[in-house]
Design a protein around this motif. Structure first.
Motif: not given
Length: 740
Positions: A454-456, A715-724
């Motif tokens: 997943c995104s960091l 939350a995974a989608v939010m991470g992919e969209r650039g949310f911290s």
């Protein structure tokens, strides 16, 4: 009871005892229990040796209920374990107490191998009618003489005692004013209070080569009042002798009395008429005093119990010098079975010897058999420092670990762990516990709960909530050590059963390794450097609300709007677990789903919106099987209560014969599915109605899981969209602070 049985009262001051002339009991009272006799006779509690007329009922998985052929009480049952294993109560305190709670019209009791058990080679309990045994019958009088030993509550407790408000508080007491000393445990039906029983057990002396302290135990469910709930009363009699001197005397001096649990409670069983006639209240009291520990013998035991109450480590517990502080290590329950197969992949130390390679530990005789010796617990410590991310150094592998318990993807696999392996007895099984640093645990949890690709930022968010939830659980467990839970996890009444499944029922470790707590699969899957980076980047960070670490619940997919705590668990509002809109979890992006979901999670499809269709036969069978009652043909499923996200917490099942309300969300999901319904956020459509009876029910649902707190897919989608990670956390948890 047999015809011809007679009783008489034995009054002695405020103490009222009784004698029973029961000729049939000569079989038990006169039983020879020496090793030679036992080895030469067949065990009369084993299935193959019982008469065909002796029917049985199964109970508590490993026990059978039999009618006692020589009853003392109007209803008298013998409750043997199915397997032939020696009489030993230590690992069965939970079963004893649960039986007492589930059988409110009966007392449940235990006789030690040299304290009245006529079959000491086969583990068994007994149960009988309430209101006959003097100590239980007159309990409201005797409970005024209770002196509290544990827990000690300092100035607060002292002030409550002065105000007279402590009488009904659960805890460990010593009964004063009775004919002999009695330890009393008053508690709610929570697993943790078995620890108080074990605390007393460990404090009592073991004589010679005997396998357990000499003791009798009597347990029952005491009815509550308007101001307090029902409680479990457990009496533990600390014995010094098997039989009194009068048993072995000759002529008129002989009284053939062999005290068991009921005698210790004031009901003396005399199989001979001359003993019944000769027994006086004074002699009865002197027998009780003779076979129990004296005041001098009790003093060091009470000192030991109260010292432990103030924080001293008990035998077998990890000492402070041996382990890091509680905020640095976590104990994780991995598996529970009658036999544990494991492999030391590098040198470990246990009982002063080096251990490597394949091992097996088996439950036997109330303990753990390993290398031809029996232990109450075993601790294996690595000789090398573990390096969990590289999979080298000190590590061990457990075989046959169950994952996804009671879910449709349930399976077994071998898993490898770093750190300490501890084996302990719980009930009649062995529990394997892994003790390791918190941050290493978190690295595995994040890899076990989801794919580590997943995104960091999402992984950082996962690290913070996993750490927060863990510390909240550990802190709560510390605060409640030896204390009863402050609430029941079920409410049952006429036409209604509301039950919830929280994560606070672990007493011998901090958390378990499966979905009940957080998925933890050791270093089997902890291999991605990005996970380690996320844990290190947020090291020590937790979510806080009003100065306390947050109990950060999370689930797979909320279905568009998160749920609230009170609709899944206890009826309290948790201010940071408010319902929020979630526009992010409605995704079919396979790349994101593969990041978040493990392979067996990917077997579940259409979880944002889903449909489940059941025939009348299917839904009727599932409901009848779960409720253990037949409501007749099912006419409708009516929503009684639901959360803001549509997750149902109370559901009325309308049958042709009667209706019944069930809750909360997980119980509803278990009711309507052979494994787990994806969620309780659904509406009901009935089809093919014939004669007022629907032939099919269609559930139109949303989401996967309880829906409370962070939604992993959203939350995974939010991470992919650039949310911290901070933005992700503050979206799902209301008014929280991120603090170290």
């Amino acid at each position: 009871m047999e015809e011809g049985v007679q009783t008489k009262e034995l009054p002695l001051g405020e103490t009222m005892m009784a004698a029973q002339w029961n000729p049939a009991r000569i079989v038990s009272t006169g039983a020879a229990i020496d090793k030679k006799t036992i080895s030469e006779r067949p065990c009369f509690l084993c299935d193959n040796n019982r008469p065909k007329e002796q029917h049985k009922l199964m109970t508590e998985k490993h026990y059978q209920i039999l009618v006692n052929p020589y009853p003392i009480l109007p209803q008298h049952f013998t409750i043997p374990m199915r397997r032939h294993t020696p009489q030993s109560i230590y690992s069965s305190f939970g079963t004893l107490r649960k039986m007492a709670w589930d059988m409110p019209k009966h007392i449940v009791f235990y006789n030690g191998p040299l304290c009245g058990a006529s079959c000491p080679d086969h583990m068994h309990l007994q149960a009988g009618s309430r209101g006959i045994v003097p100590l239980e019958r007159d309990w409201t009088m005797y409970e005024k003489g209770l002196r509290k030993l544990y827990p000690l509550m300092g100035e607060q407790m002292a002030s409550m005692e002065e105000a007279g408000n402590v009488g009904n508080r659960p805890g460990l007491y010593l009964l004063e004013g009775y004919a002999c000393p009695v330890f009393v445990i008053r508690s709610l039906p929570t697993e943790s209070d078995s620890l108080l029983c074990q605390r007393v057990y460990k404090a009592l002396p073991v004589i010679g080569d005997e396998t357990e302290p000499r003791l009798n135990i009597v347990c029952w469910r005491e009815k509550g009042t308007a101001s307090r709930p029902d409680e479990i009363v457990t009496l533990i009699f600390p014995r010094s002798k098997h039989r009194p001197d009068c048993y072995y005397a000759e002529g008129k001096e002989q009284l053939l009395i062999s005290p068991g649990a009921l005698d210790m409670c004031g009901l003396f069983i005399t199989p001979r008429e001359q003993d019944f006639e000769a027994l006086t209240a004074e002699k009865a009291a002197s027998i009780l005093k003779e076979v129990t520990l004296s005041e001098e013998e009790l003093k060091p035991i009470i000192t030991q119990l109260t010292d432990k109450a103030e924080g001293a480590a008990t035998d077998g517990e990890e000492k402070k010098d041996d382990m890091p502080a509680i905020n640095q290590v976590v104990s994780v329950g991995i598996m529970k079975d009658t036999a544990i197969r494991f492999c030391m992949n590098s040198p470990y130390q246990a009982k002063g010897t080096e251990v490597t390679g394949e091992q097996i530990a088996e439950y036997t005789e109330g303990g753990i058999r390993w290398k031809d010796n029996v232990y109450q617990e075993l601790t294996f410590r690595p000789q090398e420092e573990s390096l969990p991310l590289k999979g080298v150094g000190g590590s061990f592998t457990l075989h046959g670990v169950t994952i996804g318990q009671k879910f449709h993807w349930e399976r077994q696999e071998s898993q490898t762990f770093s750190g300490i392996l501890k084996l302990v007895v719980d009930e009649d099984k062995i529990v394997a516990i892994n003790i390791l640093p918190v941050e290493d645990y978190l690295t595995s949890v994040i890899s076990s709960e989801m794919k580590s690709s997943c995104s960091l930022e999402f992984l950082k968010a996962a690290a913070v909530i996993s750490r927060s939830w863990l510390y909240a659980q550990m802190q709560r467990r510390q605060e409640r050590a030896g204390q009863p839970a402050p609430f029941f996890t079920f409410v049952k009444g006429e036409g209604e059963s509301i039950r919830w499944y929280d994560r606070e029922d672990h007493t011998i470790f901090d958390v378990c390794a499966d979905d009940h707590c957080q998925r933890y699969q050791g270093i089997t899957r902890a291999s991605n450097p990005q996970v380690a980076e996320a844990v290190n980047a947020t090291r020590g960070q937790v979510l806080m609300y009003d100065g306390k670490v947050c109990d950060t619940r999370f689930g797979k997919c909320c279905g568009g709007q998160t749920n609230e705590y009170q609709y899944c668990w206890e009826n309290i509002e948790v201010p940071y677990l408010r319902s929020v809109k979630d526009p992010y979890c409605n995704t079919s992006d396979k790349k994101i789903l593969r990041q978040v979901l493990n392979d067996y999670d990917l077997e579940t499809h259409d979880f944002y919106e889903w449909t489940e269709e059941l025939s009348q036969e299917e839904i009727h069978e599932r409901i009848t099987s779960h409720l253990k009652m037949d409501l007749g043909p099912i006419l409708n499923l009516e929503i009684v209560e639901k959360g803001p996200g549509g997750h149902i917490s109370k559901l009325r099942i309308v049958g042709k014969d009667k209706a019944f309300i069930i809750g909360k969300e997980l119980e509803i999901r278990r009711l309507l599915s052979t494994s787990h319904l994806k969620s309780s956020a659904f509406t009901v459509e009935t089809k093919n109605v014939r004669g007022g009876v629907p032939q099919r029910f269609v559930l139109h649902g949303r989401g996967w899981g309880h829906g409370v707190g962070l939604c992993q897919i959203g939350a995974a989608v939010m991470g992919e969209r650039g949310f911290s990670y901070k933005q992700i956390l503050k979206h799902y948890y209301t008014n929280v602070e991120i603090s170290s």
